[in-house]
Design a protein around this motif. Structure first.
Motif, PDB file in Angstrom:
ATOM      1  N   ILE A   1      43.286  37.870  34.742  1.00  0.00           N
ATOM      2  CA  ILE A   1      43.383  38.319  36.166  1.00  0.00           C
ATOM      3  C   ILE A   1      42.696  37.107  36.594  1.00  0.00           C
ATOM      4  O   ILE A   1      41.578  36.556  36.020  1.00  0.00           O
ATOM      5  N   GLU A   2      42.481  36.929  37.941  1.00  0.00           N
ATOM      6  CA  GLU A   2      41.431  36.295  38.841  1.00  0.00           C
ATOM      7  C   GLU A   2      41.163  37.338  39.844  1.00  0.00           C
ATOM      8  O   GLU A   2      41.855  37.434  40.742  1.00  0.00           O
ATOM      9  N   ALA A   3      39.947  37.652  40.192  1.00  0.00           N
ATOM     10  CA  ALA A   3      39.199  38.461  41.203  1.00  0.00           C
ATOM     11  C   ALA A   3      38.983  37.314  42.268  1.00  0.00           C
ATOM     12  O   ALA A   3      38.245  36.571  42.018  1.00  0.00           O
ATOM     13  N   GLU A   4      39.624  37.721  43.445  1.00  0.00           N
ATOM     14  CA  GLU A   4      39.633  36.816  44.654  1.00  0.00           C
ATOM     15  C   GLU A   4      39.494  37.557  45.795  1.00  0.00           C
ATOM     16  O   GLU A   4      39.974  38.768  45.982  1.00  0.00           O
ATOM     17  N   LEU A   5      38.910  36.724  46.917  1.00  0.00           N
ATOM     18  CA  LEU A   5      39.103  37.444  48.250  1.00  0.00           C
ATOM     19  C   LEU A   5      40.053  36.468  49.247  1.00  0.00           C
ATOM     20  O   LEU A   5      40.101  35.243  48.889  1.00  0.00           O
TER      21      LEU A   5
ATOM     22  N   GLY B   1      52.809  29.758  35.260  1.00  0.00           N
ATOM     23  CA  GLY B   1      51.879  30.540  34.982  1.00  0.00           C
ATOM     24  C   GLY B   1      51.070  31.276  35.905  1.00  0.00           C
ATOM     25  O   GLY B   1      50.128  32.137  35.360  1.00  0.00           O
ATOM     26  N   LYS B   2      51.288  31.254  37.083  1.00  0.00           N
ATOM     27  CA  LYS B   2      50.721  31.815  38.279  1.00  0.00           C
ATOM     28  C   LYS B   2      51.560  32.482  39.187  1.00  0.00           C
ATOM     29  O   LYS B   2      51.565  33.612  39.767  1.00  0.00           O
ATOM     30  N   SER B   3      53.086  32.062  39.226  1.00  0.00           N
ATOM     31  CA  SER B   3      53.741  32.501  40.261  1.00  0.00           C
ATOM     32  C   SER B   3      54.484  33.803  40.017  1.00  0.00           C
ATOM     33  O   SER B   3      55.277  34.340  40.889  1.00  0.00           O
TER      34      SER B   3
ATOM     35  N   SER C   1      40.302  32.782  47.916  1.00  0.00           N
ATOM     36  CA  SER C   1      39.506  31.971  47.688  1.00  0.00           C
ATOM     37  C   SER C   1      39.302  31.100  46.234  1.00  0.00           C
ATOM     38  O   SER C   1      38.352  30.170  45.904  1.00  0.00           O
ATOM     39  N   GLY C   2      40.037  31.421  45.473  1.00  0.00           N
ATOM     40  CA  GLY C   2      40.054  31.204  43.840  1.00  0.00           C
ATOM     41  C   GLY C   2      39.104  32.312  43.156  1.00  0.00           C
ATOM     42  O   GLY C   2      38.225  33.092  43.603  1.00  0.00           O
ATOM     43  N   THR C   3      38.942  32.288  41.999  1.00  0.00           N
ATOM     44  CA  THR C   3      38.263  33.342  41.189  1.00  0.00           C
ATOM     45  C   THR C   3      36.574  33.287  41.633  1.00  0.00           C
ATOM     46  O   THR C   3      36.094  32.280  41.715  1.00  0.00           O
ATOM     47  N   ILE C   4      36.088  34.516  41.711  1.00  0.00           N
ATOM     48  CA  ILE C   4      34.578  34.535  41.985  1.00  0.00           C
ATOM     49  C   ILE C   4      33.973  34.857  40.775  1.00  0.00           C
ATOM     50  O   ILE C   4      34.497  35.764  39.910  1.00  0.00           O
TER      51      ILE C   4
END
Ligand code: MN
Length: 410
Positions: free
Chosen positions: A198-202, A252-254, A342-345
């Motif tokens: 996962i990547e936690a982002e805003l 890897g993301k889409s 934002s990208g990963t926080i």
């Protein structure tokens, strides 16, 4: 404070009022506004009359199946709409007329709140970029030379942005067999990712568009950005590691990116503004901002009901105004529904890291009570976020949740 039952003092009081899209049974999709544990049928409320006399046609815009038409009305209309909502949900005199248009949250189906135009993902967190650099390039500089001069980003896939609650199927793709190296005649294989993350982002949602060939200065951020949503940028690290050179993230993301069913208007975050942690060297003039340009939004990453991380958005190096200015600095136009994240926080501490890649340090150090390194089938991840509100408490941004399904066999 609101007259709506149990809304006063809650995380969804008058200082929040996020927008979403809902339906009841088989009724048409339309815009709803969350207040307490209710959804206001916004177009029906506006159609009652008493809405801004010569103002925007909110009854029509809110009757649409996405937020796009409302967002396209622009900043002045958003302000008028919010002031009107605060009035009708706050002043007791409106209660008899408006209360019948509140639907308990448990009775509605929530949908994707807006049609995503373009989707861009940035890489704005110094701690995250440093951690990833150390994991992948232990012998080199953690940060690449461009990182402190521009918010690094890539264009993602708008069509696979999904609303919270949508299951995520484990993607298949090319990856290197465990233990092999990309440097010596690699033999990739096709299979389900073994490093689902996962990547936690805003993320920021553009309302007001711009013509091709123009730039948006950092000072015009609030003129164009309608609101925010937490975002989970699901990532397959083994697929990503093999494919990303030299053009960046792709399959890897889409396969999926999750957003909340609720878009919190930027105005609701006015009391969450904080100064950036500091930029050294100072950015070029077109990327300079008037402080406070950051946002004090606290995240929680929950894995199967256990909080495994608390990433602090206030620690982010690059601000959303700078992301937008950079995004348009070459003359690229904005469209209503553009989404940029934002990208990963990640914060300074281990329990503030916003990806499993960092929490497990590349898969080396299992974390949490279930000793996870990466996601397993059946795992559920929920992102929660809160921020200081205008009424003295904290407002909640909408949750983003998703459950991992096993890969298809073929
Ligand atoms: Mn990302």
């Amino acid at each position: 404070m609101s007259w709506v039952e149990d809304a006063a003092g809650s995380a969804y009081d008058l200082d929040n009022l996020p927008y979403g899209v809902f339906s009841i049974d088989d009724s048409a999709r339309r815009v709803g506004v969350r207040i307490g544990d209710f959804v206001l049928d916004a177009s029906a409320a506006a159609a009652l009359g008493g809405d801004p006399g010569n103002g925007p046609d909110l009854a029509t815009a809110w009757g649409r199946p996405t937020l796009n038409d409302f967002m396209a009305l622009g900043h002045d209309a958003w302000q008028v709409a919010r002031a009107w909502l605060v009035e009708v949900l706050g002043a007791e005199v409106h209660r008899d007329r408006v209360e019948p248009l509140l639907v308990p949250l448990s009775e509605v189906t929530l949908h994707q709140p807006f049609e995503v135009a373009d989707y861009v993902d940035f890489y704005c967190c110094l701690q995250h970029a440093t951690n990833v650099g150390r994991i992948f390039r232990p012998d080199g500089e953690a940060l690449l030379p461009n990182w402190r001069h521009l918010p690094v980003g890539y264009h993602g896939r708008a069509g696979t942005v999904v609303v919270s609650g949508t299951d995520v199927r484990r993607p298949r793709g090319q990856r290197l067999p465990a233990g092999s190296s990309a440097q010596v005649r690699p033999s990739p294989e096709l299979g389900p990712t073994r490093r689902l993350d996962i990547e936690a982002e805003l993320a920021f949602v553009v309302g007001a568009p711009t013509p091709l060939g123009t730039q948006v200065p950092t000072s015009a951020f609030a003129e164009h950005v309608f609101g925010v949503t937490p975002l989970n940028d699901w990532s397959a690290r083994d697929i990503q590691a093999w494919e990303y050179v030299p053009l960046g993230p792709f399959l890897g993301k889409s396969f999926a990116t999750s957003i909340s069913a609720w878009v919190t208007p930027l105005e609701a975050l006015e009391h969450a503004r904080v100064a950036l942690p500091g930029q050294d060297p100072p950015p070029l003039p077109h990327l300079q901002v008037e402080e406070p340009a950051g946002f004090d939004v606290d995240f929680e990453v929950e894995l199967n009901g256990e909080v495994v991380s608390r990433p602090p958005y206030a620690a982010m190096y690059w601000s959303p105004a700078q992301m937008l200015a950079h995004l348009t600095s070459n003359g690229a136009s904005l469209r209503t529904g553009d989404l940029y994240a934002s990208g990963t926080i990640s914060g300074d501490d281990r329990d503030q890291r916003g990806s499993f890649l960092e929490l497990s340090w590349g898969g080396r150090d299992p974390f949490g009570s279930s000793d996870r390194t990466f996601l397993e089938d059946g795992d559920t991840v929920t992102l929660r976020a809160t921020a200081p509100g205008a009424l003295g408490g904290r407002i909640a941004l909408g949750d983003v949740t998703g459950t991992v399904l096993p890969s298809c066999s073929t």
